[in-house]
Enzyme design. Structure first.
Site, PDB file in Angstrom:
ATOM      1  N   CYS B  85       0.840  -1.205   0.000  1.00  0.00           N
ATOM      2  CA  CYS B  85       0.000   0.000   0.000  1.00  0.00           C
ATOM      3  C   CYS B  85       0.876   1.256   0.000  1.00  0.00           C
ATOM      4  CB  CYS B  85      -0.976  -0.051   1.179  1.00  0.00           C
ATOM      5  SG  CYS B  85      -2.354   1.101   0.998  1.00  0.00           S
ATOM      6  N   HIS B 185      -3.642  -5.067  -0.266  1.00  0.00           N
ATOM      7  CA  HIS B 185      -3.134  -5.633   0.985  1.00  0.00           C
ATOM      8  C   HIS B 185      -3.166  -7.158   0.918  1.00  0.00           C
ATOM      9  CE1 HIS B 185      -2.891  -1.995   3.522  1.00  0.00           C
ATOM     10  NE2 HIS B 185      -3.799  -1.544   2.658  1.00  0.00           N
ATOM     11  N   GLU B 187      -2.036  -9.177   2.982  1.00  0.00           N
ATOM     12  CA  GLU B 187      -2.293  -9.727   4.325  1.00  0.00           C
ATOM     13  C   GLU B 187      -3.779  -9.682   4.679  1.00  0.00           C
ATOM     14  OE1 GLU B 187      -1.256  -6.755   3.623  1.00  0.00           O
ATOM     15  OE2 GLU B 187      -1.726  -5.287   5.180  1.00  0.00           O
TER      16      GLU B 187
END
Lengths: 252, 207
Positions: B85, B185, B187
């Site tokens: 990001c 993202h 994750e």
């Protein structure tokens, strides 16, 4: 293109998922981490955890729940309830939240939104806005303290102000519809969505996919559901299939 | 695999939601260590630079900690680095988010805000389709989770990667050897992100 999000909401009280009607009459609906894992497996796009006990009792200790949910959850997590300060928000973020929602305290202290947005970014700053139809039927007023207090303030004007202050998203809950399964208040969604550019998460009243399609057509970027999922009446996957059948973009 | 998780550091940027990245890496069997030390960042086998709030704030934090050189060096030397990001955006020269502030300048490009256009919701919050270029080796087509108001418009020379569309095409990810910089993202991108992180770890460990 960006897909519509289906977001299960876990109302958490003392470490357990609970659900009531119009914010009261709470009953047990399971373990937050187990629920979180199950909803991700069903295709949930995101998860919201609201510490519903936080505001009335004046505390904010959802951090243990957030930590447990984060360990197993691989999708975004928004946490709200009892966020009074930048430090409260930081504690939740450190515990594993990706976004922090403020409701009552933002209404009491609107610059809190500016401080959260400046410190953590707009994408992290969510306004939880509970709105009730005015008793005279003309528009909606802001409701705070977990639905216990009507403020008389215009909900749409508050949404606009919060967006200008840096809120990056609004979880818009209809107090009148919450837990009733009578469908989202699409007029409310339309009124707010046409007043701001930030995404609106429709909340309160969903019973099935048709309600979600209506919310999206009214301008919502995401739809939130709780009791229909907790009670096993439907699954996230079924709801997404209904959206896809209406030719709305969903992640499959 | 005694050194399976040795030397994986995550840059502690102070304001980022690090917990999600740490949790995702742990689910992949890693033992990430948080660091804000330039030497540790320079010496680690693998490093992760997560998203960090606003561009200007992130740059002043990186400068105050003396981390810019270590990041620049890792890129110049082709050593394993994952940026996420804002972690991607700070590699560029500048951003419309914070006029007058220089980025790390490892990538010769400027970051711009999404177009101000009726009907285009900003910030982009949600899942968008990632389309890899033909020569990308790490990125697969699929849906990934975004939370951004700013983005890079085109993949710079010398990189491969992927694009997505939000009111026009933008850079979803940049890739060059063991450098992976994602606007989305990983994750927070469920199974898609988990698998991508796994591929990056495997590539990085093979370096």
């Amino acid at each position: 293109m960006l897909t519509l999000r289906v977001i299960p909401c876990l109302d958490v009280d003392a470490g357990r998922v609970v659900k009531g009607v119009r914010f009261s009459g709470l009953r047990d609906a399971g373990d937050p981490a187990e629920r979180a894992r199950a909803y991700e497996a069903q295709g949930a796009d995101e998860l919201v955890v609201l510490d519903v006990s936080a505001t009335p009792e004046g505390r904010s200790n959802a951090t243990d729940t957030v930590r447990r949910v984060r360990e197993v959850l691989g999708i975004p997590l928004t946490v709200g309830g009892g966020v009074r300060s930048v430090d409260d928000a930081r504690r939740l973020l450190e515990a594993g939240a990706d976004k922090v929602a403020s409701n009552t305290q933002a209404a009491v202290d609107p610059p809190l939104i500016d401080r959260l947005a400046t410190t953590f970014g707009s994408q992290c700053t969510v306004l939880a806005l509970d709105a009730a139809k005015r008793q005279d039927g003309d528009g909606w007023e802001l409701v705070v303290r977990s639905g216990k207090e009507r403020t008389g303030r215009c909900a749409v004007a508050w949404a606009r102000e919060a967006a200008a202050r840096g809120a990056g998203e609004i979880v818009l809950t209809s107090w009148d519809r919450d837990g009733t399964r009578a469908g989202y208040d699409t007029e409310l969604i339309q009124a707010v969505a046409s007043s701001v550019r930030i995404p609106i998460v429709a909340s309160g009243g969903a019973a099935h996919g048709e309600h979600m399609i209506a919310a999206v057509r009214a301008g919502a970027s995401a739809v939130l559901a709780a009791s229909i999922l907790h009670d096993g009446e439907t699954t996230v996957l079924d709801l997404k299939r209904a959206l896809a059948a209406a030719e709305l973009p969903v992640r499959t | 695999m005694t050194e399976k998780s040795a030397g994986l550091v995550v840059v502690d940027t102070g304001t980022a939601n690090l917990a999600s990245m740490l949790a995702a890496l742990k689910r992949l069997g890693q033992s990430p260590e948080l660091t804000s030390d330039p030497v540790a960042l320079a010496e680690a086998r693998l490093a992760v630079l997560p998203g960090v709030g606003a561009f200007g704030q992130a740059m002043s934090r990186l400068a105050a900690l003396g981390l810019e050189d270590a990041i620049r060096a890792r890129i110049a030397e082709g050593r394993p680095l994952l940026c996420v990001c804002l972690g991607l955006q700070v590699l560029c020269t500048a951003s419309e988010e914070s006029p007058g502030i220089y980025g790390i300048c490892a990538i010769d490009a400027r970051v711009r805000r999404f177009a101000d256009r009726p009907g285009l919701v900003v910030p982009q919050l949600g899942w968008n389709l990632v389309a890899p270029l033909a020569d990308s080796r790490l990125i697969e087509p699929g849906y990934a989770y975004y939370a951004n108001s700013y983005r890079l418009e085109a993949i710079p020379e010398g990189y491969t990667g992927a694009t997505s569309d939000h009111g026009g095409q933008f850079v979803a990810a940049l890739e060059r050897g063991p450098l992976l910089a994602c606007q989305f993202h990983p994750e927070l991108s469920g199974a898609y992100g988990h698998e991508l992180l796994g591929r990056w770890l495997a590539r990085a460990r093979a370096c």
